[in-house]
Design a protein around this motif. Structure first.
Motif, PDB file in Angstrom:
ATOM      1  N   ASN A 150       0.830  -1.200   0.000  1.00  0.00           N
ATOM      2  CA  ASN A 150       0.000   0.000   0.000  1.00  0.00           C
ATOM      3  C   ASN A 150       0.862   1.247   0.000  1.00  0.00           C
ATOM      4  N   ARG A 151       0.274   2.349  -0.416  1.00  0.00           N
ATOM      5  CA  ARG A 151       0.922   3.640  -0.178  1.00  0.00           C
ATOM      6  C   ARG A 151       0.756   3.994   1.291  1.00  0.00           C
ATOM      7  N   LEU A 152       1.695   4.767   1.814  1.00  0.00           N
ATOM      8  CA  LEU A 152       1.667   5.120   3.237  1.00  0.00           C
ATOM      9  C   LEU A 152       0.372   5.806   3.636  1.00  0.00           C
ATOM     10  N   ALA A 153      -0.041   6.806   2.861  1.00  0.00           N
ATOM     11  CA  ALA A 153      -1.247   7.562   3.213  1.00  0.00           C
ATOM     12  C   ALA A 153      -2.489   6.677   3.151  1.00  0.00           C
ATOM     13  N   ASN A 154      -2.578   5.801   2.152  1.00  0.00           N
ATOM     14  CA  ASN A 154      -3.730   4.907   2.048  1.00  0.00           C
ATOM     15  C   ASN A 154      -3.772   3.923   3.208  1.00  0.00           C
ATOM     16  N   ALA A 155      -2.598   3.424   3.602  1.00  0.00           N
ATOM     17  CA  ALA A 155      -2.543   2.493   4.740  1.00  0.00           C
ATOM     18  C   ALA A 155      -3.026   3.170   6.013  1.00  0.00           C
ATOM     19  N   GLY A 156      -2.622   4.425   6.227  1.00  0.00           N
ATOM     20  CA  GLY A 156      -3.099   5.164   7.391  1.00  0.00           C
ATOM     21  C   GLY A 156      -4.598   5.374   7.356  1.00  0.00           C
ATOM     22  N   ALA A 157      -5.132   5.645   6.158  1.00  0.00           N
ATOM     23  CA  ALA A 157      -6.580   5.836   6.014  1.00  0.00           C
ATOM     24  C   ALA A 157      -7.338   4.552   6.322  1.00  0.00           C
ATOM     25  N   ILE A 158      -6.794   3.418   5.903  1.00  0.00           N
ATOM     26  CA  ILE A 158      -7.429   2.129   6.200  1.00  0.00           C
ATOM     27  C   ILE A 158      -7.490   1.914   7.706  1.00  0.00           C
ATOM     28  N   CYS A 159      -6.391   2.197   8.396  1.00  0.00           N
ATOM     29  CA  CYS A 159      -6.343   2.018   9.852  1.00  0.00           C
ATOM     30  C   CYS A 159      -7.404   2.848  10.548  1.00  0.00           C
ATOM     31  N   GLU A 160      -7.405   4.142  10.308  1.00  0.00           N
ATOM     32  CA  GLU A 160      -8.313   5.027  11.031  1.00  0.00           C
ATOM     33  C   GLU A 160      -9.764   4.840  10.591  1.00  0.00           C
ATOM     34  N   GLY A 161      -9.971   4.612   9.305  1.00  0.00           N
ATOM     35  CA  GLY A 161     -11.331   4.410   8.819  1.00  0.00           C
ATOM     36  C   GLY A 161     -11.961   3.149   9.369  1.00  0.00           C
ATOM     37  N   PHE A 162     -11.171   2.081   9.458  1.00  0.00           N
ATOM     38  CA  PHE A 162     -11.697   0.816   9.954  1.00  0.00           C
ATOM     39  C   PHE A 162     -11.988   0.894  11.448  1.00  0.00           C
ATOM     40  N   LEU A 163     -11.167   1.647  12.192  1.00  0.00           N
ATOM     41  CA  LEU A 163     -11.348   1.751  13.637  1.00  0.00           C
ATOM     42  C   LEU A 163     -12.505   2.661  14.024  1.00  0.00           C
ATOM     43  N   ASP A 164     -12.848   3.600  13.157  1.00  0.00           N
ATOM     44  CA  ASP A 164     -13.831   4.630  13.504  1.00  0.00           C
ATOM     45  C   ASP A 164     -15.255   4.086  13.378  1.00  0.00           C
ATOM     46  N   THR A 165     -15.845   3.723  14.496  1.00  0.00           N
ATOM     47  CA  THR A 165     -17.204   3.147  14.501  1.00  0.00           C
ATOM     48  C   THR A 165     -18.288   4.211  14.375  1.00  0.00           C
ATOM     49  N   SER A 166     -17.908   5.492  14.417  1.00  0.00           N
ATOM     50  CA  SER A 166     -18.914   6.559  14.334  1.00  0.00           C
ATOM     51  C   SER A 166     -19.260   6.928  12.894  1.00  0.00           C
ATOM     52  N   LEU A 167     -18.523   6.387  11.927  1.00  0.00           N
ATOM     53  CA  LEU A 167     -18.774   6.736  10.533  1.00  0.00           C
ATOM     54  C   LEU A 167     -20.117   6.175  10.063  1.00  0.00           C
ATOM     55  N   LEU A 168     -20.881   7.006   9.377  1.00  0.00           N
ATOM     56  CA  LEU A 168     -22.145   6.574   8.799  1.00  0.00           C
ATOM     57  C   LEU A 168     -21.906   6.047   7.379  1.00  0.00           C
ATOM     58  N   ASN A 169     -22.964   5.519   6.764  1.00  0.00           N
ATOM     59  CA  ASN A 169     -22.850   5.022   5.390  1.00  0.00           C
ATOM     60  C   ASN A 169     -22.286   6.097   4.466  1.00  0.00           C
ATOM     61  N   ASN A 170     -21.223   5.741   3.748  1.00  0.00           N
ATOM     62  CA  ASN A 170     -20.586   6.605   2.748  1.00  0.00           C
ATOM     63  C   ASN A 170     -19.853   7.807   3.346  1.00  0.00           C
ATOM     64  N   ASP A 171     -19.780   7.905   4.681  1.00  0.00           N
ATOM     65  CA  ASP A 171     -18.904   8.909   5.290  1.00  0.00           C
ATOM     66  C   ASP A 171     -17.459   8.617   4.899  1.00  0.00           C
ATOM     67  N   SER A 172     -16.660   9.652   4.794  1.00  0.00           N
ATOM     68  CA  SER A 172     -15.256   9.451   4.457  1.00  0.00           C
ATOM     69  C   SER A 172     -14.352  10.163   5.452  1.00  0.00           C
ATOM     70  N   ILE A 173     -13.144   9.634   5.584  1.00  0.00           N
ATOM     71  CA  ILE A 173     -12.111  10.296   6.384  1.00  0.00           C
ATOM     72  C   ILE A 173     -10.884  10.498   5.491  1.00  0.00           C
ATOM     73  N   ALA A 174     -10.117  11.510   5.807  1.00  0.00           N
ATOM     74  CA  ALA A 174      -8.871  11.773   5.081  1.00  0.00           C
ATOM     75  C   ALA A 174      -7.704  11.561   6.032  1.00  0.00           C
ATOM     76  N   PHE A 175      -6.677  10.900   5.538  1.00  0.00           N
ATOM     77  CA  PHE A 175      -5.465  10.684   6.326  1.00  0.00           C
ATOM     78  C   PHE A 175      -4.320  11.379   5.610  1.00  0.00           C
ATOM     79  N   LEU A 176      -3.800  12.437   6.230  1.00  0.00           N
ATOM     80  CA  LEU A 176      -2.666  13.172   5.676  1.00  0.00           C
ATOM     81  C   LEU A 176      -1.390  12.600   6.278  1.00  0.00           C
ATOM     82  N   HIS A 177      -0.597  11.921   5.461  1.00  0.00           N
ATOM     83  CA  HIS A 177       0.656  11.340   5.947  1.00  0.00           C
ATOM     84  C   HIS A 177       1.782  12.336   5.673  1.00  0.00           C
ATOM     85  N   CYS A 178       2.291  12.938   6.739  1.00  0.00           N
ATOM     86  CA  CYS A 178       3.318  13.971   6.625  1.00  0.00           C
ATOM     87  C   CYS A 178       4.587  13.513   7.337  1.00  0.00           C
TER      88      CYS A 178
END
Length: 399
Positions: free
Chosen positions: A198-226
């Motif tokens: 994976n790309r670093l930023a995409n891997a971070g997005a997978i981690c946080e998106g999967f852990l976030d139980t508050s997300l509703l259907n089709n909600d999105s999160i952005a992971f800025l890897h700096c």
């Protein structure tokens, strides 16, 4: 021993593919829940109870899940609770970073078993993969008591990887990586261990998106890897299915000043040349070359509250805010996580400054309920994302 890897994903349209799709949906629901029941899986997936029972039996047979007791019920038979089987196998996540490569090992349920640095620089892919080989062999020896041993490896890169060919397409300023047959060289030594890159930023997005139980259907999160560079990954929530991943590891090369600083890519005015650890390091240590000691140098200055570093950090935060405003305008995420090694130098005051700057530059309608936070797993988020992606896609190898 060949482990659990029986065959590839069935052909689309076949009966086996329908079964594979149903098993995958059930497995994704189990992964999201700490404990659940067949009845609850049927409710969420809208798959018949008979089909769900067949899918669960398949996963139990593969020992990827296990039964853990009964759910309280006021009437009728108590539903059997099922969960991910932590003893199914171990997972290895690896981050190939310019100045600080690292790894983590977890059980199949995601419990951390160990973590540490990988003691080599990533200029030469052969040298780096030699270290990965040693690490994999050692991990296999150190954890013998798991059902399927090392069940998968995930690697996060700062560049682009072509999953179809198994080649590294492009890594900025690392020409030796371009065209490198990463998958073939790994599987030449470990043919029975799945590898997902994976790309670093995409891997971070997978981690946080999967852990976030508050997300509703089709909600999105952005992971800025700096870290040394700058990338953004977008995770869109899809109940009962793996999240959709989008984004760009080239986000740092969007132009914010057409006649600005010379960037490492050869262009001028790239966001990365203003808002990254590379920019911070060059500001504080303009005469020093890049090495694995860069983070130690910056950390020492930060701990001593060096005035020059704090002033430079204020500028980094300013330009980082501009970048985040662009992320909101482009993707309109519900949450933004600022990941990568930059976290080591961000204070709560810096986060407040970033939030205020984004509020001032983005219209209200595009930032309703927007949250800007640091990731739950800190600088290891991309590694947990690698492991999460391997686990999410393990059925591609076991079905």
């Amino acid at each position: 021993e060949k482990g659990v890897y029986a065959m590839a994903v069935p052909d689309i349209g076949s009966i086996d593919y329908v079964k594979y799709t149903n098993v995958t949906r059930c497995f994704q629901i189990i992964l999201k829940a700490s404990e659940t029941s067949r009845t609850r899986i049927a409710e969420i997936s809208r798959i018949s109870k008979v089909t769900v029972s067949s899918c669960v039996d398949f996963l139990l047979d593969k020992k990827l899940i296990c039964e853990v007791g009964f759910q309280e019920s006021r009437r009728g038979r108590k539903p059997t609770l099922i969960t991910v089987n932590p003893n199914a196998g171990i997972l290895l996540g690896i981050e190939a970073d310019v100045v600080y490569s690292k790894y983590i090992v977890t059980d199949f349920a995601g419990k951390l078993l160990e973590q540490g640095p990988i003691p080599c620089e990533v200029d030469n892919p052969e040298t780096f993969m030699a270290q990965v080989q040693k690490l994999v062999l050692r991990i296999c020896e150190d954890y013998p008591g798991y059902e399927h041993g090392l069940i998968g490896v995930g690697i996060a890169l700062s560049g682009y990887y072509d999953e179809r060919s198994g080649l590294v397409s492009y890594v900025a300023n690392r020409a030796s990586w371009n065209g490198y047959p990463l998958k073939a060289n790994f599987q030449k030594i470990f043919p029975d261990i799945p590898l997902i890159v994976n790309r670093l930023a995409n891997a971070g997005a997978i981690c946080e998106g999967f852990l976030d139980t508050s997300l509703l259907n089709n909600d999105s999160i952005a992971f800025l890897h700096c870290s040394w560079g700058l990338g953004v990954g977008i995770y869109q929530n899809r109940p009962g299915k793996p999240g959709l991943i989008n984004g760009s590891s080239r986000f740092g090369h969007t132009t914010i000043n057409y006649n600005g600083r010379l960037c490492s890519c050869g262009n001028r005015g790239c966001l990365e040349s203003y808002a990254s650890l590379r920019a911070l390091y060059r500001k504080i240590f303009p005469e020093r070359s890049i090495s694995s000691h860069c983070i130690d140098d910056l950390t020492a200055c930060f701990d001593q509250k060096d005035p020059a570093l704090l002033t430079a950090l204020d500028e980094i935060v300013l330009y980082l805010s501009i970048g985040l405003s662009n992320v909101v305008n482009a993707y309109q995420p519900r949450k933004i996580y600022i990941g990568g090694l930059i976290q080591l130098f961000l204070t709560e005051e810096n986060l407040t400054q970033i939030r205020r700057s984004v509020e001032a530059t983005v219209p209200d309608v595009f930032r309703q309920d927007l949250q800007i936070e640091l990731p739950a797993h800190g600088i290891y988020s991309a590694l947990y994302g690698c492991i999460g992606d391997v686990r999410n896609r393990i059925l591609q190898f076991v079905f």
